[in-house]
Design an enzyme around this catalytic site. Sequence first.
Site, PDB file in Angstrom:
ATOM      1  N   ASN A   1       0.863  -1.172   0.000  1.00  0.00           N
ATOM      2  CA  ASN A   1       0.000   0.000   0.000  1.00  0.00           C
ATOM      3  C   ASN A   1       0.906   1.231   0.000  1.00  0.00           C
ATOM      4  O   ASN A   1       1.442   1.608   1.041  1.00  0.00           O
ATOM      5  CB  ASN A   1      -0.878  -0.048   1.253  1.00  0.00           C
ATOM      6  CG  ASN A   1      -1.910   1.060   1.288  1.00  0.00           C
ATOM      7  OD1 ASN A   1      -1.819   2.016   0.523  1.00  0.00           O
ATOM      8  ND2 ASN A   1      -2.875   0.928   2.174  1.00  0.00           N
TER       9      ASN A   1
ATOM     10  N   LYS B  94       3.273   0.827   3.204  1.00  0.00           N
ATOM     11  CA  LYS B  94       2.924  -0.239   4.151  1.00  0.00           C
ATOM     12  C   LYS B  94       2.996  -1.566   3.415  1.00  0.00           C
ATOM     13  O   LYS B  94       2.601  -1.639   2.251  1.00  0.00           O
ATOM     14  CB  LYS B  94       1.492  -0.050   4.660  1.00  0.00           C
ATOM     15  CG  LYS B  94       1.393   0.909   5.830  1.00  0.00           C
ATOM     16  CD  LYS B  94       0.034   0.830   6.483  1.00  0.00           C
ATOM     17  CE  LYS B  94      -0.983   1.672   5.723  1.00  0.00           C
ATOM     18  NZ  LYS B  94      -2.275   1.831   6.380  1.00  0.00           N
TER      19      LYS B  94
ATOM     20  N   ARG C 158      -2.415  -2.048  -3.583  1.00  0.00           N
ATOM     21  CA  ARG C 158      -3.616  -1.231  -3.449  1.00  0.00           C
ATOM     22  C   ARG C 158      -3.412  -0.002  -4.318  1.00  0.00           C
ATOM     23  O   ARG C 158      -2.443   0.738  -4.139  1.00  0.00           O
ATOM     24  CB  ARG C 158      -3.806  -0.811  -1.998  1.00  0.00           C
ATOM     25  CG  ARG C 158      -4.885   0.226  -1.859  1.00  0.00           C
ATOM     26  CD  ARG C 158      -5.111   0.623  -0.424  1.00  0.00           C
ATOM     27  NE  ARG C 158      -6.165   1.597  -0.358  1.00  0.00           N
ATOM     28  CZ  ARG C 158      -6.018   2.829   0.152  1.00  0.00           C
ATOM     29  NH1 ARG C 158      -4.873   3.205   0.658  1.00  0.00           N
ATOM     30  NH2 ARG C 158      -7.039   3.660   0.164  1.00  0.00           N
TER      31      ARG C 158
ATOM     32  N   HIS D 216     -12.629   3.349  -0.941  1.00  0.00           N
ATOM     33  CA  HIS D 216     -12.775   2.298   0.085  1.00  0.00           C
ATOM     34  C   HIS D 216     -13.481   1.066  -0.473  1.00  0.00           C
ATOM     35  O   HIS D 216     -14.061   0.280   0.281  1.00  0.00           O
ATOM     36  CB  HIS D 216     -13.626   2.766   1.296  1.00  0.00           C
ATOM     37  CG  HIS D 216     -12.962   3.770   2.169  1.00  0.00           C
ATOM     38  ND1 HIS D 216     -13.680   4.775   2.798  1.00  0.00           N
ATOM     39  CD2 HIS D 216     -11.678   3.924   2.551  1.00  0.00           C
ATOM     40  CE1 HIS D 216     -12.841   5.511   3.511  1.00  0.00           C
ATOM     41  NE2 HIS D 216     -11.619   5.023   3.378  1.00  0.00           N
TER      42      HIS D 216
ATOM     43  N   HIS E 121     -18.061   2.492   6.474  1.00  0.00           N
ATOM     44  CA  HIS E 121     -16.633   2.310   6.770  1.00  0.00           C
ATOM     45  C   HIS E 121     -16.189   3.583   7.483  1.00  0.00           C
ATOM     46  O   HIS E 121     -16.064   4.642   6.873  1.00  0.00           O
ATOM     47  CB  HIS E 121     -15.870   2.103   5.455  1.00  0.00           C
ATOM     48  CG  HIS E 121     -14.372   2.060   5.629  1.00  0.00           C
ATOM     49  ND1 HIS E 121     -13.637   0.919   5.423  1.00  0.00           N
ATOM     50  CD2 HIS E 121     -13.482   3.020   5.983  1.00  0.00           C
ATOM     51  CE1 HIS E 121     -12.353   1.165   5.657  1.00  0.00           C
ATOM     52  NE2 HIS E 121     -12.237   2.445   5.993  1.00  0.00           N
ATOM     53  N   LEU E 122     -15.984   3.491   8.805  1.00  0.00           N
ATOM     54  CA  LEU E 122     -15.676   4.679   9.604  1.00  0.00           C
ATOM     55  C   LEU E 122     -14.277   4.562  10.181  1.00  0.00           C
ATOM     56  O   LEU E 122     -14.082   3.993  11.261  1.00  0.00           O
ATOM     57  CB  LEU E 122     -16.707   4.830  10.741  1.00  0.00           C
ATOM     58  CG  LEU E 122     -18.185   4.742  10.332  1.00  0.00           C
ATOM     59  CD1 LEU E 122     -19.081   4.819  11.573  1.00  0.00           C
ATOM     60  CD2 LEU E 122     -18.546   5.860   9.355  1.00  0.00           C
TER      61      LEU E 122
ATOM     62  N   ARG F 205     -11.098  15.492   7.342  1.00  0.00           N
ATOM     63  CA  ARG F 205     -11.785  16.003   6.142  1.00  0.00           C
ATOM     64  C   ARG F 205     -13.201  16.447   6.487  1.00  0.00           C
ATOM     65  O   ARG F 205     -13.881  15.780   7.266  1.00  0.00           O
ATOM     66  CB  ARG F 205     -11.843  14.926   5.056  1.00  0.00           C
ATOM     67  CG  ARG F 205     -10.514  14.654   4.401  1.00  0.00           C
ATOM     68  CD  ARG F 205     -10.581  13.498   3.415  1.00  0.00           C
ATOM     69  NE  ARG F 205      -9.527  12.544   3.690  1.00  0.00           N
ATOM     70  CZ  ARG F 205      -9.567  11.251   3.379  1.00  0.00           C
ATOM     71  NH1 ARG F 205     -10.613  10.750   2.754  1.00  0.00           N
ATOM     72  NH2 ARG F 205      -8.566  10.474   3.688  1.00  0.00           N
TER      73      ARG F 205
ATOM     74  N   ASP G  93      -8.559  11.999  16.532  1.00  0.00           N
ATOM     75  CA  ASP G  93      -8.637  10.678  17.167  1.00  0.00           C
ATOM     76  C   ASP G  93     -10.000  10.521  17.855  1.00  0.00           C
ATOM     77  O   ASP G  93     -10.289  11.202  18.841  1.00  0.00           O
ATOM     78  CB  ASP G  93      -7.496  10.553  18.188  1.00  0.00           C
ATOM     79  CG  ASP G  93      -7.460   9.181  18.843  1.00  0.00           C
ATOM     80  OD1 ASP G  93      -8.465   8.439  18.767  1.00  0.00           O
ATOM     81  OD2 ASP G  93      -6.423   8.864  19.441  1.00  0.00           O
TER      82      ASP G  93
ATOM     83  N   ARG H  50     -11.206   8.322  19.783  1.00  0.00           N
ATOM     84  CA  ARG H  50     -11.151   7.997  21.225  1.00  0.00           C
ATOM     85  C   ARG H  50     -11.061   9.267  22.058  1.00  0.00           C
ATOM     86  O   ARG H  50     -11.782   9.423  23.043  1.00  0.00           O
ATOM     87  CB  ARG H  50      -9.920   7.129  21.525  1.00  0.00           C
ATOM     88  CG  ARG H  50     -10.176   5.667  21.375  1.00  0.00           C
ATOM     89  CD  ARG H  50      -8.882   4.932  21.342  1.00  0.00           C
ATOM     90  NE  ARG H  50      -8.101   5.356  20.176  1.00  0.00           N
ATOM     91  CZ  ARG H  50      -7.195   4.625  19.561  1.00  0.00           C
ATOM     92  NH1 ARG H  50      -6.894   3.444  20.032  1.00  0.00           N
ATOM     93  NH2 ARG H  50      -6.572   5.060  18.505  1.00  0.00           N
TER      94      ARG H  50
ATOM     95  N   ILE I   8     -13.279   3.212  13.777  1.00  0.00           N
ATOM     96  CA  ILE I   8     -14.352   3.751  14.613  1.00  0.00           C
ATOM     97  C   ILE I   8     -15.557   2.809  14.598  1.00  0.00           C
ATOM     98  O   ILE I   8     -16.131   2.493  15.644  1.00  0.00           O
ATOM     99  CB  ILE I   8     -14.755   5.156  14.116  1.00  0.00           C
ATOM    100  CG1 ILE I   8     -13.572   6.120  14.288  1.00  0.00           C
ATOM    101  CG2 ILE I   8     -15.989   5.657  14.827  1.00  0.00           C
ATOM    102  CD1 ILE I   8     -13.731   7.441  13.541  1.00  0.00           C
ATOM    103  N   GLY I   9     -15.920   2.344  13.416  1.00  0.00           N
ATOM    104  CA  GLY I   9     -17.094   1.461  13.293  1.00  0.00           C
ATOM    105  C   GLY I   9     -16.948   0.176  14.086  1.00  0.00           C
ATOM    106  O   GLY I   9     -17.911  -0.341  14.660  1.00  0.00           O
TER     107      GLY I   9
ATOM    108  N   GLU J 270      -8.706  -5.164   4.434  1.00  0.00           N
ATOM    109  CA  GLU J 270      -8.419  -4.856   3.031  1.00  0.00           C
ATOM    110  C   GLU J 270      -7.235  -5.678   2.522  1.00  0.00           C
ATOM    111  O   GLU J 270      -7.230  -6.124   1.380  1.00  0.00           O
ATOM    112  CB  GLU J 270      -8.130  -3.357   2.877  1.00  0.00           C
ATOM    113  CG  GLU J 270      -9.379  -2.523   3.073  1.00  0.00           C
ATOM    114  CD  GLU J 270      -9.100  -1.034   3.193  1.00  0.00           C
ATOM    115  OE1 GLU J 270      -8.749  -0.596   4.298  1.00  0.00           O
ATOM    116  OE2 GLU J 270      -9.227  -0.313   2.191  1.00  0.00           O
TER     117      GLU J 270
HETATM  118  P1  AMP Z   1      -8.698   3.421  10.732  1.00  0.00           P
HETATM  119  O1  AMP Z   1      -8.441   4.532   9.743  1.00  0.00           O
HETATM  120  O2  AMP Z   1      -9.665   2.402  10.246  1.00  0.00           O
HETATM  121  O3  AMP Z   1      -7.451   2.841  11.300  1.00  0.00           O
HETATM  122  O4  AMP Z   1      -9.435   4.129  11.975  1.00  0.00           O
HETATM  123  C1  AMP Z   1      -8.825   5.149  12.732  1.00  0.00           C
HETATM  124  C2  AMP Z   1      -9.859   5.757  13.680  1.00  0.00           C
HETATM  125  O5  AMP Z   1     -10.384   4.731  14.542  1.00  0.00           O
HETATM  126  C3  AMP Z   1      -9.313   6.857  14.601  1.00  0.00           C
HETATM  127  O6  AMP Z   1     -10.230   7.943  14.647  1.00  0.00           O
HETATM  128  C4  AMP Z   1      -9.281   6.171  15.947  1.00  0.00           C
HETATM  129  O7  AMP Z   1      -9.456   7.111  16.985  1.00  0.00           O
HETATM  130  C5  AMP Z   1     -10.469   5.240  15.850  1.00  0.00           C
HETATM  131  N1  AMP Z   1     -10.406   4.195  16.850  1.00  0.00           N
HETATM  132  C6  AMP Z   1      -9.555   3.155  16.934  1.00  0.00           C
HETATM  133  N2  AMP Z   1      -9.779   2.434  18.066  1.00  0.00           N
HETATM  134  C7  AMP Z   1     -10.806   3.045  18.698  1.00  0.00           C
HETATM  135  C8  AMP Z   1     -11.521   2.811  19.917  1.00  0.00           C
HETATM  136  N3  AMP Z   1     -11.220   1.792  20.719  1.00  0.00           N
HETATM  137  N4  AMP Z   1     -12.521   3.662  20.225  1.00  0.00           N
HETATM  138  C9  AMP Z   1     -12.819   4.687  19.429  1.00  0.00           C
HETATM  139  N5  AMP Z   1     -12.205   4.966  18.287  1.00  0.00           N
HETATM  140  C10 AMP Z   1     -11.209   4.162  17.929  1.00  0.00           C
END
Ligand code: AMP
Length: 381
Positions: free
Chosen positions: A7, A14, A71, A160, A188-189, A221, A262, A264, A311-312, A364
């Site tokens: 990727n 990656k 990718r 995605h 997809h979040l 974004r 982030d 979290r 996030i999802g 993916e």
């Molecule tokens: P990705 O791009 O799929 O790696 O997702 C990244 C996003 O997932 C970031 O906003 C992270 O803060 C969120 N994320 C990862 N782990 C958690 C968690 N345990 N709780 C809430 N959000 C998370």
Amino acid sequence: MLVLVINSGSSSLKYQVRDTAGGEELTSGLVERIGDTAGGHPADHQEAIDRVFADLEEELGGRGIDAVGHRVVHGGERFAEPVLIDFEITRAIERLSPLAPLHNPAAVAGIRAIQGRWPKTPQVAVFDTAFHRTIPEHAWRYAVPDALYKEQGVRRYGFHGTSHDFVTGRAAGLLGIERERFRAVVAHLGNGASVTAVRGGRSVDTSMGYTPLEGLVMGTRSGDLDPSIITQLIMRGEYTAEDLDRILNQDSGLKGLAGTNDMRAVVEAAAAGDDAAELALAVAAYRLQKYIGGYHVAVGGAQAIVFTAGIGENSWQFRLRVAEGLGALGVALDPMANLARSREPRIISAPDSAIPVLVVPTDEEAEIARATAELAGRADG
Ligand code: AMP
């Protein structure tokens, strides 16, 4: 078959090695800050690939790579599925660079670097846009003069796709519905976020458009906004096009509203009473609710609402907030199921929810490895 999945980003690369027989990941790594030679980082993608080769030699102890899967962000209107790469395909990916100026050139550099090193190893391109090639024209057209489409390629492409495709198959399987008959809304979040309307197991609409900027509120974004915001600010001389491109892609979304991308941290701050974080969650959840409502109509009544990506998969708080706004669709979560942590696909809605709500972890790399092994195997045989 041992598949190297690559990727290539604009300044990072990656990689993962998968054994497609058992599906397991053998090794993975990340080469960062390509071009930043001052810090001792690789000067270009060729050098980055050389580092990957060195790592692989050490980590695989002499086992050879059978095929390489890349990718590729943009497949334009041409690529509706993964393809075996040859000279002409490499050029075609390169010619699509104006549509993905940071990503496609990086992918091409990766492909050429591998060709230079392992000229006999089959390489496969898996496109982020391909799954969305089934979107009907009334959904992919913007209501702008025809010349913008014909001469500039201005249309909705969607991204995605590899993730939406993989998650769609898993979700249909979990519910015991034949994929060809499956209707769903897949969200997809992650740091980037998009939602796709799935009908007959295929994409019929998606929230990202000409670029990955459109649609949902993302980490950095903005997602949807009135295009006049951009033209007015430029015409008033307040901002340049470059300023706004940066602001909307890198300084907006959760980061723009709450100060961090982030999720979290945003959830924690909101729970601690931070008004900006609370507002960011409200704006992001509301945007997604509107898309889910619209796509429920687009697919002719969804049989599932599916959450995936960082996030999802992990934020029960964000899922709860989104689901709470879907009462009009008869959606109700099972609070305990929503709280449970697992790497397995699962149902998190209450038994009497009008639409099942699912969490399906995306992968993916696994999907790219699978598609690569399939095409490389065909080329062999
Ligand atoms: P990705 O791009 O799929 O790696 O997702 C990244 C996003 O997932 C970031 O906003 C992270 O803060 C969120 N994320 C990862 N782990 C958690 C968690 N345990 N709780 C809430 N959000 C998370």
